[in-house]
Design an enzyme around this catalytic site. Structure first.
Site, mmCIF file in Angstrom:
data_model
loop_
_atom_site.group_PDB
_atom_site.id
_atom_site.type_symbol
_atom_site.label_atom_id
_atom_site.label_comp_id
_atom_site.label_asym_id
_atom_site.label_seq_id
_atom_site.Cartn_x
_atom_site.Cartn_y
_atom_site.Cartn_z
ATOM 1 N N ASP A 56 0.845 -1.204 0.000
ATOM 2 C CA ASP A 56 0.000 0.000 0.000
ATOM 3 C C ASP A 56 0.879 1.252 0.000
ATOM 4 O OD1 ASP A 56 0.891 -0.195 2.595
ATOM 5 O OD2 ASP A 56 -1.071 0.066 3.536
ATOM 6 N N SER A 57 2.194 1.065 0.095
ATOM 7 C CA SER A 57 3.127 2.176 -0.119
ATOM 8 C C SER A 57 2.935 2.766 -1.513
ATOM 9 C CB SER A 57 4.567 1.699 0.064
ATOM 10 O OG SER A 57 4.809 0.550 -0.720
ATOM 11 N N ASP A 95 -1.105 -6.197 -0.490
ATOM 12 C CA ASP A 95 -1.311 -5.557 0.810
ATOM 13 C C ASP A 95 -2.788 -5.191 0.962
ATOM 14 O OD1 ASP A 95 0.064 -4.833 3.045
ATOM 15 O OD2 ASP A 95 1.068 -3.100 2.146
ATOM 16 N N LYS A 125 -1.265 -9.468 2.523
ATOM 17 C CA LYS A 125 -0.558 -9.032 3.737
ATOM 18 C C LYS A 125 -1.488 -8.138 4.538
ATOM 19 C CE LYS A 125 2.910 -5.775 3.844
ATOM 20 N NZ LYS A 125 2.379 -4.762 4.791
ATOM 21 N N GLU A 127 -1.573 -5.758 8.398
ATOM 22 C CA GLU A 127 -0.833 -5.259 9.555
ATOM 23 C C GLU A 127 -1.567 -5.607 10.848
ATOM 24 O OE1 GLU A 127 0.121 -1.066 9.211
ATOM 25 O OE2 GLU A 127 0.899 -1.329 7.179
ATOM 26 N N GLU A 194 8.961 -4.649 10.820
ATOM 27 C CA GLU A 194 9.439 -3.347 10.330
ATOM 28 C C GLU A 194 9.972 -2.471 11.458
ATOM 29 O OE1 GLU A 194 6.874 -1.270 7.599
ATOM 30 O OE2 GLU A 194 8.086 0.551 7.688
HETATM 31 O O1 KIV Z 1 3.494 -1.139 1.753
HETATM 32 C C1 KIV Z 1 4.661 -1.581 1.724
HETATM 33 O O2 KIV Z 1 5.414 -1.340 0.786
HETATM 34 C C2 KIV Z 1 5.089 -2.401 2.855
HETATM 35 C C3 KIV Z 1 6.521 -2.835 2.894
HETATM 36 C C4 KIV Z 1 7.424 -1.714 2.983
HETATM 37 C C5 KIV Z 1 6.766 -3.876 3.898
HETATM 38 O O3 KIV Z 1 4.321 -2.703 3.710
#
Ligand code: KIV
Length: 282
Positions: A56-57, A95, A125, A127, A194
């Site tokens: 989600d980055s 994510d 993924k 969190e 992280e």
């Molecule tokens: O969103 C992302 O890119 C991440 C990674 C940096 C682990 O969660």
């Protein structure tokens, strides 16, 4: 088997990695992971990586958002599809964006199922630690491989008041160890850890049976992940844990400056970039 048969078998394309393959890498070889958001980048990263995360980055890296909180599921699915088109060998993980999985395990299943069925990715993924363990179990037991994410959790930036590293004093350790254990026990195939101090990363990696993928979490983890654009040097800001393996940002500026100079001086396009008329016969 004859030599010819062996050659034929070896020449077949490598199968796409599964969550199970990644889980089995614990204690063997370090796991190489990077983020990807678009097809051409995924295609370039694919043969070098075990896992590609559609993080989600993407909201901050491609869309200029201040945090990851504004990213929605449709965006993740669109980029997930693009990455799956480019990835033939690495496991693709999507994510789950903020607000699409925390409310209930049923909400998490509904949205994670969309993330997998509409993209072709092999895992999601999410969190969270102890509070998400029930959800991780629910998804894992229903055919959705889950990559956990504990330690510094960017979607909790408001609750934590920033992105500072965690576990730099020992009294902060136990909750993070408990989080990692809870997610691993719930069935996560691996956990991202992280922004934590090295001794804590070592402790977490030794405490859980699944691979721990570090970002800003030292060399003590089972594997590493970075945001690709960070390690390629596309941004001015360079967090302590990012090593720049290239200076693409500087190279892009140099290329654009050259293009603009040549357009203005009419040096581009040259003869070699210009179509000629076809010769008319007869
Ligand atoms: O969103 C992302 O890119 C991440 C990674 C940096 C682990 O969660």
């Amino acid at each position: 088997m004859s030599t010819t048969d062996k050659t034929v078998i070896d020449a077949r394309p490598k199968r796409q990695a599964t969550a199970k393959n990644i889980a089995e890498m614990k204690g063997t070889t370090p796991i190489v992971c990077l983020t990807a958001y678009i097809t051409p980048m995924a295609a370039r990263l694919d043969k070098h990586c075990d896992l590609l995360l559609v993080g989600d980055s993407v909201g901050m890296v491609l869309y200029g958002m201040e945090s990851t909180l504004g990213v929605d599921l449709e965006t993740m699915i669109r980029h997930g599809r693009a990455v799956c088109r480019g990835a033939k060998q690495a496991l693709v993980v999507i994510d789950m964006p903020f607000g699409t999985y925390e409310e209930s395990k049923e909400q998490a299943f509904r949205n994670a199922a969309r993330a997998l069925s509409e993209t072709g990715a092999g895992a999601v993924k999410l969190e969270g630690g102890l509070e998400m363990a029930e959800t991780v179990k629910f998804l894992s037991n229903r055919g959705i491989p889950v990559l956990g994410h504990v330690g510094l959790m960017p979607q909790s930036v408001h609750a934590h008041g920033g992105y500072a590293a965690r576990g730099r004093s020992e009294d902060e350790w136990q909750p993070i160890i408990n989080d990692a254990k809870a997610i691993a026990d719930a069935g996560a195939f691996a956990v991202v850890l992280e922004g934590v101090a090295e001794p804590l990363a070592r402790e977490v990696t030794a405490s859980v049976p699944c691979p721990v993928i570090g970002i800003g979490a030292s060399n003590a983890c089972d594997g590493q992940i970075l945001v690709t654009e960070d390690m390629l040097g596309l941004f001015a800001i360079n967090p302590k844990f990012v090593k720049r393996f290239a200076e693409i940002g500087r190279d892009i500026e140099g290329a654009i400056e050259g293009y603009s100079r040549e357009v203005r001086s009419r040096a581009f396009p040259g003869e070699e970039h210009t179509y000629k008329m076809r010769k008319v016969s007869g």
